[in-house]
Design a protein around this motif. Structure first.
Motif, PDB file in Angstrom:
ATOM      1  N   VAL A   1       7.130  -4.544  -7.337  1.00 51.99           N
ATOM      2  CA  VAL A   1       5.916  -3.730  -7.217  1.00 51.99           C
ATOM      3  C   VAL A   1       5.492  -3.710  -5.759  1.00 51.99           C
ATOM      4  N   GLN A   2       5.334  -2.538  -5.179  1.00 57.19           N
ATOM      5  CA  GLN A   2       5.005  -2.448  -3.770  1.00 57.19           C
ATOM      6  C   GLN A   2       3.514  -2.375  -3.505  1.00 57.19           C
ATOM      7  N   LEU A   3       2.763  -1.797  -4.456  1.00 54.21           N
ATOM      8  CA  LEU A   3       1.325  -1.695  -4.324  1.00 54.21           C
ATOM      9  C   LEU A   3       0.665  -2.347  -5.519  1.00 54.21           C
ATOM     10  N   GLN A   4      -0.405  -3.081  -5.269  1.00 53.11           N
ATOM     11  CA  GLN A   4      -1.147  -3.723  -6.333  1.00 53.11           C
ATOM     12  C   GLN A   4      -2.598  -3.291  -6.247  1.00 53.11           C
ATOM     13  N   ALA A   5      -3.069  -2.565  -7.264  1.00 52.21           N
ATOM     14  CA  ALA A   5      -4.470  -2.151  -7.331  1.00 52.21           C
ATOM     15  C   ALA A   5      -5.235  -3.137  -8.200  1.00 52.21           C
ATOM     16  N   SER A   6      -6.443  -3.454  -7.774  1.00 56.73           N
ATOM     17  CA  SER A   6      -7.257  -4.396  -8.532  1.00 56.73           C
ATOM     18  C   SER A   6      -8.734  -4.109  -8.272  1.00 56.73           C
ATOM     19  N   GLY A   7      -9.592  -4.784  -9.021  1.00 59.22           N
ATOM     20  CA  GLY A   7     -11.025  -4.684  -8.789  1.00 59.22           C
ATOM     21  C   GLY A   7     -11.796  -3.871  -9.802  1.00 59.22           C
ATOM     22  N   GLY A   8     -11.104  -3.269 -10.746  1.00 56.11           N
ATOM     23  CA  GLY A   8     -11.801  -2.491 -11.758  1.00 56.11           C
ATOM     24  C   GLY A   8     -12.561  -3.377 -12.724  1.00 56.11           C
ATOM     25  N   GLY A   9     -13.327  -2.720 -13.595  1.00 53.16           N
ATOM     26  CA  GLY A   9     -14.084  -3.466 -14.577  1.00 53.16           C
ATOM     27  C   GLY A   9     -15.095  -2.593 -15.279  1.00 53.16           C
ATOM     28  N   LEU A  10     -15.932  -3.242 -16.070  1.00 49.24           N
ATOM     29  CA  LEU A  10     -17.013  -2.565 -16.792  1.00 49.24           C
ATOM     30  C   LEU A  10     -18.293  -2.747 -15.997  1.00 49.24           C
ATOM     31  N   CYS A  21      -6.337  -2.283  -2.823  1.00 47.28           N
ATOM     32  CA  CYS A  21      -4.935  -1.862  -2.911  1.00 47.28           C
ATOM     33  C   CYS A  21      -4.177  -2.664  -1.872  1.00 47.28           C
ATOM     34  N   ALA A  22      -3.378  -3.596  -2.329  1.00 47.69           N
ATOM     35  CA  ALA A  22      -2.667  -4.485  -1.429  1.00 47.69           C
ATOM     36  C   ALA A  22      -1.162  -4.278  -1.558  1.00 47.69           C
ATOM     37  N   SER A  23      -0.447  -4.649  -0.517  1.00 46.19           N
ATOM     38  CA  SER A  23       1.003  -4.559  -0.557  1.00 46.19           C
ATOM     39  C   SER A  23       1.618  -5.776   0.116  1.00 46.19           C
ATOM     40  N   SER A  24       2.679  -6.260  -0.462  1.00 47.09           N
ATOM     41  CA  SER A  24       3.387  -7.399   0.113  1.00 47.09           C
ATOM     42  C   SER A  24       4.536  -6.959   1.004  1.00 47.09           C
ATOM     43  N   ASP A  25       4.923  -5.676   0.897  1.00 48.41           N
ATOM     44  CA  ASP A  25       6.089  -5.257   1.672  1.00 48.41           C
ATOM     45  C   ASP A  25       5.950  -3.923   2.370  1.00 48.41           C
ATOM     46  N   LEU A  26       4.809  -3.247   2.218  1.00 47.76           N
ATOM     47  CA  LEU A  26       4.544  -2.035   2.978  1.00 47.76           C
ATOM     48  C   LEU A  26       3.467  -2.343   4.002  1.00 47.76           C
ATOM     49  N   ASN A  27       3.701  -1.957   5.242  1.00 46.01           N
ATOM     50  CA  ASN A  27       2.664  -2.107   6.265  1.00 46.01           C
ATOM     51  C   ASN A  27       1.726  -0.917   6.149  1.00 46.01           C
ATOM     52  N   LEU A  28       0.618  -1.112   5.471  1.00 48.61           N
ATOM     53  CA  LEU A  28      -0.236   0.008   5.101  1.00 48.61           C
ATOM     54  C   LEU A  28      -0.826   0.730   6.298  1.00 48.61           C
ATOM     55  N   TYR A  29      -0.877   0.093   7.457  1.00 48.71           N
ATOM     56  CA  TYR A  29      -1.434   0.782   8.629  1.00 48.71           C
ATOM     57  C   TYR A  29      -0.545   1.945   9.069  1.00 48.71           C
ATOM     58  N   SER A  30       0.698   1.963   8.600  1.00 50.72           N
ATOM     59  CA  SER A  30       1.614   3.031   8.971  1.00 50.72           C
ATOM     60  C   SER A  30       1.786   4.061   7.859  1.00 50.72           C
ATOM     61  N   TYR A  31       0.955   3.964   6.826  1.00 49.38           N
ATOM     62  CA  TYR A  31       1.014   4.874   5.691  1.00 49.38           C
ATOM     63  C   TYR A  31      -0.294   5.641   5.532  1.00 49.38           C
ATOM     64  N   THR A  32      -0.216   6.790   4.944  1.00 51.91           N
ATOM     65  CA  THR A  32      -1.395   7.412   4.365  1.00 51.91           C
ATOM     66  C   THR A  32      -1.544   6.846   2.960  1.00 51.91           C
ATOM     67  N   VAL A  33      -2.686   6.244   2.702  1.00 52.98           N
ATOM     68  CA  VAL A  33      -2.948   5.639   1.393  1.00 52.98           C
ATOM     69  C   VAL A  33      -4.026   6.456   0.697  1.00 52.98           C
ATOM     70  N   GLY A  34      -3.711   6.861  -0.486  1.00 51.65           N
ATOM     71  CA  GLY A  34      -4.645   7.657  -1.268  1.00 51.65           C
ATOM     72  C   GLY A  34      -5.094   6.939  -2.524  1.00 51.65           C
ATOM     73  N   TRP A  35      -6.298   7.259  -2.944  1.00 51.55           N
ATOM     74  CA  TRP A  35      -6.795   6.806  -4.245  1.00 51.55           C
ATOM     75  C   TRP A  35      -6.867   8.005  -5.176  1.00 51.55           C
TER      76      TRP A  35
END
Length: 126
Positions: A1-10, A21-35
């Protein structure tokens, strides 16, 4: 899994959440990240994105003023702060990332993103 989304709830209407949205193997500063979000019975909707460098942030009109996207390069994490939550914000929220050099009109299209997280559920209800 390259991206991990978390923080949701009721959360109650008017409340706040911060999605991560965290990643262990993508350097997010070099990506466009969308929600994106997908409400029950509806298609997936692009709502916000943050570009790499130079960094810029973008929102659809319906969330402007309530949603704030940001990035912490030290933690390699992109955040979506959601304030003044409404019942219509109930959805599964996904983060996605692309290294393609996409333009504004493409930010909102899920087909432009090649890396996806698993989604986190946000439920707004009293």
């Amino acid at each position: 899994v390259q991206l991990q989304a978390s923080g949701g709830g009721l959360v109650q209407p008017g409340g706040s959440l911060r999605l991560s949205c965290a990643s262990s193997d993508l350097n997010l500063y070099s990506y466009t990240v969308g929600w994106f979000r997908q409400a029950p019975g509806k298609g997936r909707e692009g709502i916000s994105c943050i570009t790499g460098r130079p960094m810029s942030t973008h929102y659809i009109d319906s969330v402007k003023g309530r949603f704030t996207i940001s990035r912490d390069d030290a933690k390699n994490t992109v955040y979506l702060q959601i304030d003044s939550l409404k019942p219509e914000d109930t959805a599964v929220y996904y983060c996605a990332a692309t290294q393609r050099n996409i333009i504004y009109s493409q930010f909102w299209s899920e087909r432009e993103y090649e890396n996806w997280g698993q989604g986190t559920q946000v439920t707004v209800s009293s």
